[in-house]
Enzyme design. Structure first.
Site, PDB file in Angstrom:
ATOM      1  N   ARG A  68       0.983  -1.291  -0.056  1.00  0.00           N
ATOM      2  CA  ARG A  68      -0.172   0.039   0.200  1.00  0.00           C
ATOM      3  C   ARG A  68       0.757   1.358  -0.086  1.00  0.00           C
ATOM      4  NH1 ARG A  68      -2.478   1.397   4.375  1.00  0.00           N
ATOM      5  NH2 ARG A  68      -2.870  -0.918   5.024  1.00  0.00           N
ATOM      6  N   TYR A 122     -16.867  14.609 -16.806  1.00  0.00           N
ATOM      7  CA  TYR A 122     -17.215  13.257 -16.530  1.00  0.00           C
ATOM      8  C   TYR A 122     -18.493  12.891 -15.608  1.00  0.00           C
ATOM      9  CZ  TYR A 122     -17.199   8.168 -15.645  1.00  0.00           C
ATOM     10  OH  TYR A 122     -17.421   6.818 -15.224  1.00  0.00           O
ATOM     11  N   ASP A 187      -8.454  17.295 -16.298  1.00  0.00           N
ATOM     12  CA  ASP A 187      -8.500  15.817 -16.577  1.00  0.00           C
ATOM     13  C   ASP A 187      -8.248  15.815 -17.937  1.00  0.00           C
ATOM     14  OD1 ASP A 187      -9.718  13.391 -17.443  1.00  0.00           O
ATOM     15  OD2 ASP A 187     -11.337  13.577 -15.995  1.00  0.00           O
ATOM     16  N   LYS A 212      -8.937   4.287 -19.938  1.00  0.00           N
ATOM     17  CA  LYS A 212      -9.356   4.606 -21.165  1.00  0.00           C
ATOM     18  C   LYS A 212      -7.977   4.493 -22.234  1.00  0.00           C
ATOM     19  CE  LYS A 212     -13.064   5.735 -19.041  1.00  0.00           C
ATOM     20  NZ  LYS A 212     -13.564   6.757 -18.429  1.00  0.00           N
TER      21      LYS A 212
HETATM   22  C1  LIG Z   1     -14.206   7.270 -17.272  1.00  0.00           C
HETATM   23  C2  LIG Z   1     -13.570   8.918 -16.833  1.00  0.00           C
HETATM   24  C3  LIG Z   1     -13.223   8.936 -15.636  1.00  0.00           C
HETATM   25  C4  LIG Z   1     -13.585   8.157 -14.445  1.00  0.00           C
HETATM   26  O1  LIG Z   1     -12.453   7.092 -14.734  1.00  0.00           O
HETATM   27  P1  LIG Z   1     -12.683   5.515 -14.016  1.00  0.00           P
HETATM   28  O2  LIG Z   1     -11.232   4.946 -14.417  1.00  0.00           O
HETATM   29  O3  LIG Z   1     -13.884   4.985 -14.979  1.00  0.00           O
HETATM   30  O4  LIG Z   1     -12.697   5.609 -12.539  1.00  0.00           O
HETATM   31  C5  LIG Z   1     -12.699  10.249 -15.148  1.00  0.00           C
HETATM   32  N1  LIG Z   1     -12.920  11.164 -16.261  1.00  0.00           N
HETATM   33  C6  LIG Z   1     -13.078  11.126 -17.342  1.00  0.00           C
HETATM   34  C7  LIG Z   1     -12.897  12.148 -18.412  1.00  0.00           C
HETATM   35  C8  LIG Z   1     -13.454   9.792 -17.899  1.00  0.00           C
HETATM   36  O5  LIG Z   1     -13.846   9.564 -19.165  1.00  0.00           O
END
Ligand SMILES: *Cc1c(COP(=O)(O)O)cnc(C)c1O
Length: 407
Positions: A68, A122, A187, A212
């Site tokens: 951790r 998101y 982001d 992603k």
């Molecule tokens: C999918 C997504 C998230 C969240 O990510 P997870 O890996 O699903 O927790 C945050 N920001 C954007 C732009 C996303 O597409």
């Protein structure tokens, strides 16, 4: 003799960063370290290392202590991502939402609970802020109103660009300027460091849902924050205390994913640009959203029923998420942004007729044939369309007749 240090190009970093020590270890592929704990016969030294971590959150020197606190395989991915984003450090988490949660907790633990954010975000990020699940309080604003929304207890400004799902872009440099001394979190999930490096434009924190594009194959769930070492230390301390760690196998897959990131993003972006162009010329489509910086995401509003399009795709997978090698399509008002209040969703430009498509690495004509057929709203009509019926690549304006009848 050492070669002089010169900065390496992104494509080179993508395949070498986080792996610089491998040849010295006699290895080619990075090792996967699955240990949760590590032996040490010197508990005085362990005590000192744990004290140091409690003070700064710096990765402990020497052998790891406990899973951790940090993991060597995950650390390779963190090193590589920091290099790609041009930051000092990066800290990986179990998901994008775990990464965002850690950022909010870092700021809240300093008494800075107020967040200023620009919609759209998101869906779940919007929800986390709106519901105040971690004790934060949010003020929504547009970029122009940002400076006025700041308060003495504002700990964070958050934007997405291009934003999920409308692909709206914000001027990161201008926003960073308006933030003053408040850290800006960008982001960068949609753009990836291949198309945009927010830290160079003044963002202090760059967040990714690594689930992603960074992973890129739809088989890893992960999040990561690229930032300076001071904030990274605090993020590691929060990660240690709250436990949202990334599994080492996921760290391995992400490092492997990064090596093809530039190639994947450029290839998928070229296809996405072509599909955006054809959709814009199609009378069955009322609006196309495609970012000025490019990218592999296309959003479009249909004249007919978006649910019918989702039901009719065959090659394209109707599924939430994005950034995989294969093409995915989803209806944000039903899925990715369902959790956002309907009025807020529409105010943010997320129309009920909007579809969001993550373009993969398939052949553009095969994708177009599937879209063309699905847009027809009549599965019987276009489904058997021969490839030659699709317009040639680069055609200016799509000249297929609009499919009359059911929309
Ligand atoms: C999918 C997504 C998230 C969240 O990510 P997870 O890996 O699903 O927790 C945050 N920001 C954007 C732009 C996303 O597409």
């Amino acid at each position: 003799m050492e070669t002089p240090v010169r900065s390496r190009a992104l494509a080179t970093e993508a395949v070498h960063a986080g792996r610089d020590d491998l040849a010295g270890l006699g290895l080619h592929a990075p090792p996967i370290d699955l240990s949760t704990t590590y032996p040490s016969y010197d508990s005085r030294a362990e005590a000192a290392r744990i004290d140091a971590f409690a003070e700064t959150g710096a990765d402990p020197d020497g052998p790891p202590v406990y899973g951790r606190l940090g993991n060597p395989t995950v650390a390779r991915f963190e090193t590589a991502l920091a290099r790609l984003e041009g930051t000092e450090s990066a800290v990986a988490f179990a998901s994008g939402m775990a990464a965002l949660s850690a950022v909010l907790l870092v700021r809240a633990s300093m008494g800075l609970r107020h967040v200023v954010a620009v919609r759209p975000l998101y869906g779940c990020s919007d929800h986390l802020l709106t519901a105040g699940l971690l004790g934060s309080e949010v003020t929504w604003t547009d970029p122009a109103g940002l400076a006025d929304a700041l308060r003495p207890d504002t700990g964070l400004v958050m934007v997405e660009s291009p934003a999920n799902p409308t692909l709206a872009e914000v001027d990161l440099r201008a926003v960073a300027h308006a933030c003053g001394s408040v850290p800006l979190l960008a982001d960068n999930t949609f753009a990836t460091p291949v198309l945009q490096r927010p830290a160079e434009q003044g963002a202090r924190l760059v967040l990714h849902s690594a689930t992603k594009y960074l992973g890129g194959h739809g088989d890893v769930m992960a999040g990561v924050v690229a930032c300076d070492e001071e904030l990274a230390g605090r993020l590691r301390q929060i990660r240690f205390a709250t436990g949202g760690v990334l599994h080492p196998l996921a760290g391995y897959l992400l490092l492997r994913g990064l090596s093809t990131l530039p190639v994947r993003v450029r290839a998928a972006s070229a296809t996405a640009a072509e599909l955006a162009h054809r959709l814009a010329a199609d009378p069955r489509v009322t609006r196309v959203h495609y970012p000025g910086i490019g990218g592999a995401m296309v959003a479009f509003e249909v004249a007919g029923d978006p649910h019918e399009v989702i039901a009719a795709v065959r090659l394209i997978t109707p599924a939430v998420s994005l950034g995989s090698v294969d093409t995915l399509i989803q209806h944000p008002a039903s899925i990715s942004h369902r959790i956002v209040n309907a009025d807020d969703r529409r105010d943010a430009g997320v129309s009920d007729r909007l579809l969001r498509m993550s373009v993969g690495l398939e052949d553009v004509e095969d994708l177009w044939a599937d879209l063309d057929s699905a847009l027809g709203g009549n599965p019987g009509r276009g489904a058997g369309l021969p490839r030659s019926a699709a317009p040639p690549r680069g055609a200016t304006g799509h000249n297929e007749p609009a499919v009359a009848g059911r929309h």
